[in-house]
Design a protein around this motif. Structure first.
Motif, PDB file in Angstrom:
ATOM      1  N   LEU A   1      -3.474 -11.952  -0.886  1.00  0.00           N
ATOM      2  CA  LEU A   1      -3.457 -12.765  -2.091  1.00  0.00           C
ATOM      3  C   LEU A   1      -3.503 -14.251  -1.770  1.00  0.00           C
TER       4      LEU A   1
ATOM      5  N   ASN B   1      -4.203  -9.095  -8.784  1.00  0.00           N
ATOM      6  CA  ASN B   1      -3.743  -7.728  -8.469  1.00  0.00           C
ATOM      7  C   ASN B   1      -3.811  -6.798  -9.678  1.00  0.00           C
TER       8      ASN B   1
ATOM      9  N   GLN C   1      -7.501  -5.876 -10.285  1.00  0.00           N
ATOM     10  CA  GLN C   1      -8.035  -4.957  -9.287  1.00  0.00           C
ATOM     11  C   GLN C   1      -7.572  -3.530  -9.545  1.00  0.00           C
ATOM     12  N   LYS C   2      -6.308  -3.365  -9.889  1.00  0.00           N
ATOM     13  CA  LYS C   2      -5.791  -2.033 -10.208  1.00  0.00           C
ATOM     14  C   LYS C   2      -6.464  -1.468 -11.460  1.00  0.00           C
TER      15      LYS C   2
END
Length: 220
Positions: free
Chosen positions: A134, A196, A199-200
């Protein structure tokens, strides 16, 4: 970028703006030609259309705040999962479509190239240490805030600054620093907060609808 600056100084006002515009248009047409002749699933095309729509809305929502570009976040995230060529198309198309609302002009091909290149490079780093950590991804997004601005600076300098000298070129970059900084910070903040979760979300959507050009996520 360096090639454009060198070209501008060497030609000394002799049609360098038109020459550079022709180079950009040729590059963009080549990418769209490849995209047109690449077999893609309908679900992939739909996902790309949704990304472009989100990026356009992200740009329009912050249009009143100079250089704060939520569009860049959407382009980076989408390109990281779609790949270099489709990432470039998403970035370039975002500039073209959003300028239907904000105004088309000679700056449009430059914005298409800048956002397209942002998407292209985001896809290249997606499966490297930069894309997987990240902190490094935030730095990548922050750097692109400046790179985007510098590409647009080349257009504005070649259009409005005469005569072109090293001093006048550097002055143009310095004058845009504040706006490039806003873009850089907004990229960094949005990536830090939402990269994040996005992306999930993309992985879950692909598991359900299989919209990606490849069938499996790398490293999944």
């Amino acid at each position: 970028m360096a090639a454009f600056l060198v070209l501008s100084l060497l030609l000394r006002g002799q049609h360098y703006l038109m020459f550079s515009l022709m180079i950009l248009l040729a590059s963009l047409l080549m990418v769209y030609w490849r995209f047109e002749h690449t077999p893609l699933k309908t679900s992939t095309l739909m996902f790309m259309a949704i990304l472009v729509a989100l990026a356009v809305v992200g740009r329009l929502a912050f249009a009143a705040i100079p250089s704060v570009q939520a569009a860049s976040f959407v382009i980076i995230m989408g390109a990281m999962i779609l790949g270099p060529e489709l990432g470039f198309v998403v970035g370039a198309t975002t500039a073209l479509v959003s300028n239907l609302f904000l105004g088309q002009g000679p700056w449009t091909p430059w914005q298409m190239f800048a956002w397209g290149l942002m998407g292209f490079t985001a896809a290249l780093i997606a499966h490297t240490i930069i894309g997987k950590r990240l902190g490094l991804l935030i730095v990548f997004g922050a750097l692109w805030g400046f790179l985007f601005g510098w590409i647009m600076d080349i257009w504005s300098i070649m259009t409005y600054v005469h005569p072109l000298t090293i001093k006048s070129v550097l002055g143009g970059f310095i004058l845009s620093f504040k706006f490039d900084l806003f873009h850089s910070v907004s990229n960094a903040v949005l990536l830090a907060l939402f990269s994040n979760p996005w992306q999930k979300l993309f992985r879950r959507l692909d598991d359900k609808y299989s919209f990606l050009p490849t069938t499996k996520h790398e490293g999944k």
